[in-house]
Design a protein around this motif. Structure first.
Motif, mmCIF file in Angstrom:
data_model
loop_
_atom_site.group_PDB
_atom_site.id
_atom_site.type_symbol
_atom_site.label_atom_id
_atom_site.label_comp_id
_atom_site.label_asym_id
_atom_site.label_seq_id
_atom_site.Cartn_x
_atom_site.Cartn_y
_atom_site.Cartn_z
ATOM 1 N N THR A 98 0.828 -1.205 0.000
ATOM 2 C CA THR A 98 0.000 0.000 0.000
ATOM 3 C C THR A 98 0.864 1.256 0.000
ATOM 4 O O THR A 98 0.553 2.229 -0.690
ATOM 5 N N VAL A 100 3.864 1.574 -1.257
ATOM 6 C CA VAL A 100 4.430 1.720 -2.604
ATOM 7 C C VAL A 100 3.372 2.284 -3.551
ATOM 8 O O VAL A 100 3.633 3.230 -4.305
ATOM 9 N N PHE A 101 2.175 1.718 -3.511
ATOM 10 C CA PHE A 101 1.102 2.185 -4.390
ATOM 11 C C PHE A 101 0.745 3.642 -4.103
ATOM 12 O O PHE A 101 0.638 4.462 -5.018
ATOM 13 N N GLY A 103 2.549 5.856 -2.605
ATOM 14 C CA GLY A 103 3.695 6.692 -2.969
ATOM 15 C C GLY A 103 3.686 7.012 -4.456
ATOM 16 O O GLY A 103 3.988 8.140 -4.869
ATOM 17 N N TYR A 104 3.317 6.029 -5.254
ATOM 18 C CA TYR A 104 3.207 6.238 -6.700
ATOM 19 C C TYR A 104 2.094 7.245 -7.020
ATOM 20 O O TYR A 104 2.269 8.136 -7.857
ATOM 21 N N VAL A 105 0.966 7.102 -6.346
ATOM 22 C CA VAL A 105 -0.142 8.047 -6.541
ATOM 23 C C VAL A 105 0.296 9.451 -6.135
ATOM 24 O O VAL A 105 0.039 10.429 -6.848
ATOM 25 N N TYR A 107 3.345 10.646 -6.050
ATOM 26 C CA TYR A 107 4.317 11.115 -7.041
ATOM 27 C C TYR A 107 3.602 11.685 -8.276
ATOM 28 O O TYR A 107 3.950 12.764 -8.770
ATOM 29 N N ASN A 108 2.608 10.968 -8.763
ATOM 30 C CA ASN A 108 1.866 11.443 -9.938
ATOM 31 C C ASN A 108 1.061 12.701 -9.632
ATOM 32 O O ASN A 108 0.976 13.606 -10.469
ATOM 33 N N GLN A 109 0.469 12.763 -8.452
ATOM 34 C CA GLN A 109 -0.292 13.955 -8.081
ATOM 35 C C GLN A 109 0.626 15.166 -7.926
ATOM 36 O O GLN A 109 0.267 16.273 -8.315
ATOM 37 N N CYS A 138 -2.266 16.560 -2.392
ATOM 38 C CA CYS A 138 -0.905 16.037 -2.197
ATOM 39 C C CYS A 138 -0.477 16.113 -0.733
ATOM 40 O O CYS A 138 0.174 15.195 -0.228
ATOM 41 N N VAL A 145 0.709 8.604 3.532
ATOM 42 C CA VAL A 145 1.834 7.684 3.321
ATOM 43 C C VAL A 145 2.702 7.611 4.575
ATOM 44 O O VAL A 145 3.110 6.526 5.004
#
Length: 182
Positions: A98, A100-101, A103-105, A107-109, A138, A145
């Motif tokens: 979760t 990692v996921f 964190g990816y969200v 990063y994109n935001q 964000c 996170v």
């Protein structure tokens, strides 16, 4: 680490309080809108837009405090069937996935802030810049996170202290303060 966790928890609580104030203000706005529409046939311009974006901001800013306080509903039917240490390891792995996921969200935001700032996009009715809204989201995701990382840290720290015998349903119920009718 304890000092960091306490400071972080305090900040998360303040974000949740800010969200509560925003929710109160949105409620007042909606009430005024309904009254004005009923009396004068016209409400407050942009009410729907403010409520939609306001709810996004409110939810984002309260995620961390909700996670830290254990406010999420957790269905443990699978974990309750495992030995405590195995369940703890399983939970740590799931939380890590979760993190990692999310964190990816995040990063994109965060990348979207620059995109929205560069293209100058605004909301349809009131012209609120999208980058401001994405920034609040964000902030909430960042705190979320970090809250997950704190949860994993606590789970790893307490792993050695777990009693590794399989618990009975009665013990689980007693731990959760559930009383049976039978």
């Amino acid at each position: 680490m304890k000092k960091f966790i306490d400071s972080f928890s305090t900040m998360a609580q303040w974000l949740a309080k800010l969200s509560g104030i925003l929710l109160l203000l949105m409620s007042i706005l909606v009430c005024c809108h309904v009254i004005l529409r009923g009396v004068f046939g016209s409400g407050i311009l942009g009410t729907y837009e403010l409520v939609q974006y306001g709810m996004l901001v409110i939810v984002s800013l309260t995620l961390a405090e909700n996670e830290l306080s254990g406010g999420n509903i957790i269905v443990n039917f699978l974990l309750d069937k495992m030995r405590p240490r195995v369940a703890n390891i399983f939970s740590i792995v799931m939380y890590f996935i979760t993190i990692v996921f999310m964190g990816y969200v995040l990063y994109n935001q965060a990348g979207m802030i620059g995109t929205k700032l560069a293209d100058g996009s605004v909301t349809g009715t009131l012209g609120i810049p999208h980058w401001i809204l994405v920034s609040f989201i964000c902030i909430g995701l960042f705190f979320f996170v970090i809250a997950f990382i704190i949860r994993v840290y606590n789970m790893i720290s307490n792993h050695r202290n777990l009693d590794d015998r399989k618990r009975t349903l009665e013990e689980i119920a007693a731990e959760q303060e559930i009383t049976s009718e039978f």
